[in-house]
Design a protein around this motif. Structure first.
Motif, short mmCIF file in Angstrom:
data_model
loop_
_atom_site.label_atom_id
_atom_site.label_comp_id
_atom_site.label_asym_id
_atom_site.label_seq_id
_atom_site.Cartn_x
_atom_site.Cartn_y
_atom_site.Cartn_z
N MET A 1 2.90 -12.05 17.64
CA MET A 1 1.52 -11.66 17.93
C MET A 1 0.84 -12.77 18.71
O MET A 1 0.89 -13.94 18.33
CB MET A 1 0.76 -11.41 16.63
N GLY A 67 -2.50 -5.52 19.48
CA GLY A 67 -2.59 -4.54 18.41
C GLY A 67 -3.72 -4.86 17.43
O GLY A 67 -4.26 -5.96 17.41
N PRO A 69 -5.38 -5.48 13.67
CA PRO A 69 -4.89 -6.20 12.48
C PRO A 69 -4.45 -5.23 11.40
O PRO A 69 -4.86 -4.06 11.39
CB PRO A 69 -6.12 -7.00 12.03
N PRO A 70 -3.60 -5.66 10.48
CA PRO A 70 -3.17 -4.80 9.37
C PRO A 70 -4.38 -4.27 8.59
O PRO A 70 -5.39 -4.95 8.45
CB PRO A 70 -2.31 -5.73 8.51
N ARG A 71 -4.23 -3.06 8.06
CA ARG A 71 -5.34 -2.40 7.38
C ARG A 71 -5.85 -3.20 6.17
O ARG A 71 -7.03 -3.09 5.82
CB ARG A 71 -4.89 -1.02 6.90
N ARG A 72 -4.98 -3.99 5.55
CA ARG A 72 -5.43 -4.73 4.36
C ARG A 72 -6.51 -5.74 4.68
O ARG A 72 -7.22 -6.21 3.77
CB ARG A 72 -4.23 -5.42 3.70
N TYR A 73 -6.65 -6.12 5.98
CA TYR A 73 -7.68 -7.08 6.37
C TYR A 73 -9.00 -6.41 6.77
O TYR A 73 -10.01 -7.09 6.95
CB TYR A 73 -7.20 -7.91 7.56
N TRP A 74 -8.99 -5.10 6.92
CA TRP A 74 -10.16 -4.44 7.48
C TRP A 74 -11.40 -4.60 6.60
O TRP A 74 -12.51 -4.75 7.12
CB TRP A 74 -9.86 -2.95 7.73
N LEU A 186 -5.35 -14.51 11.04
CA LEU A 186 -5.25 -13.48 12.08
C LEU A 186 -5.54 -14.08 13.46
O LEU A 186 -6.11 -15.16 13.59
CB LEU A 186 -6.27 -12.37 11.81
N GLN A 190 -8.35 -10.58 17.48
CA GLN A 190 -8.42 -9.46 16.55
C GLN A 190 -9.67 -9.56 15.67
O GLN A 190 -10.40 -8.59 15.50
CB GLN A 190 -7.18 -9.43 15.65
#
Length: 300
Positions: A1, A67, A69-74, A186, A190
């Protein structure tokens, strides 16, 4: 990334140059934010500004194929967006209707005080004598700029505006600490894109609720204000800011932002005709000396 910290060399001189650039852009942005109120409501302008900034950053991460970030960080990015974008700029833009641009920038950049205190409590950072001296000199400089009698003889709406900006400064400080604790791993692109996107949603809801039906004037000046503050002062600068606070300690990073009121006052004096008094010049000198002490002095 792709990470911004892999693109920019891990060099203190580069970091300090970035700090100088973003404080200069943020200082100039205060003038545009104040003047933008002649064309549209404060919440409408902020919604357009951060909507433009978030779209710009989402395009960048799409082009670079970074891309989302993973949903767990939202959920963490929603919190940062609400604190740093929605709360800070709804309060600041509303207060700018009553408080001068120069004084507003001074009050918001009491943020280093709150960030430093929170960093000691929640990040375990230490404030050595040099940093403490620099911070105290910066705060004395801020008080010298706004004047010791800023609460005396002021209309009630001005005092309310000043208090709202101080609350915004505290919200920004909390978002800085939350970033370091929750999402510092991250990509800065992002984080900046997503927090700005969520924050813009919050401001848009405020604009719809408070300013629905109010006139909006689009011309060369207002479009320039939106693009400059959206693309440069928001998308570029906040991405650089997340990079900076991920690379150096919170106290040093936030003390550097005390340069913003100096640039804000200078641009306000030149472009808006606001007074550049002896107190402003003295306070600016104290802030500059404080920053030098905090960042250059060697640890014993």
């Amino acid at each position: 990334m792709a990470q911004l910290k892999n693109i920019i060399p891990d060099n203190k001189i580069i970091i300090y140059m970035l700090m100088l650039i973003i404080t200069l852009l943020w200082g100039y942005a205060w003038v545009l934010m104040k003047d933008a109120l002649t064309y549209m409501g404060p919440f409408t302008f902020s919604a357009l500004r951060f909507g433009t900034g978030s779209v710009t950053l989402l395009l960048v991460i799409w082009i670079l194929k970074i891309g989302l970030p993973p949903r767990r960080y939202w959920k963490h990015l929603v919190v940062i967006g609400l604190l740093q974008t929605t709360v800070v700029f709804t309060l600041v833009m509303y207060a700018l209707e009553f408080v001068d641009a120069g004084q507003s920038s001074v009050l918001l950049y009491s943020m280093p005080v709150w960030s430093s205190l929170l960093a000691v409590q929640f990040l375990g950072e230490k404030i050595n004598p040099a940093k403490m001296t620099g911070l105290l000199m910066g705060i004395i400089g801020l008080f010298t700029i706004v004047g010791w009698d800023m609460w005396v003889g002021q209309p009630i709406e001005v005092i309310v505006g000043q208090l709202l900006i101080i609350i915004a400064a505290i919200a920004w400080a909390i978002s800085n600490i939350y970033y370091r604790r929750a999402v510092s791993g991250l990509s800065q692109l992002q984080v900046s894109a997503m927090q700005m996107f969520f924050g813009a949603i919050g401001i848009t809801l405020a604009a719809l609720a408070m300013e629905w039906g109010e006139p909006i004037i689009f011309n060369a000046a207002s479009i320039y204000y939106i693009l400059f503050t959206g693309v440069l002062a928001s998308a570029l600068c906040f991405t650089a800011w997340f990079f900076i606070i991920s690379k150096i300690d919170m106290v040093t990073a936030t003390i550097s932002t005390l340069l913003v009121p100096i640039f804000g006052l200078t641009f306000s004096s030149i472009l808006l005709g606001e007074d550049m008094t002896v107190g402003v010049l003295t306070g600016s000198a104290l802030i500059i000396v404080g920053i030098i002490i905090a960042t250059v002095a060697k640890k014993k």
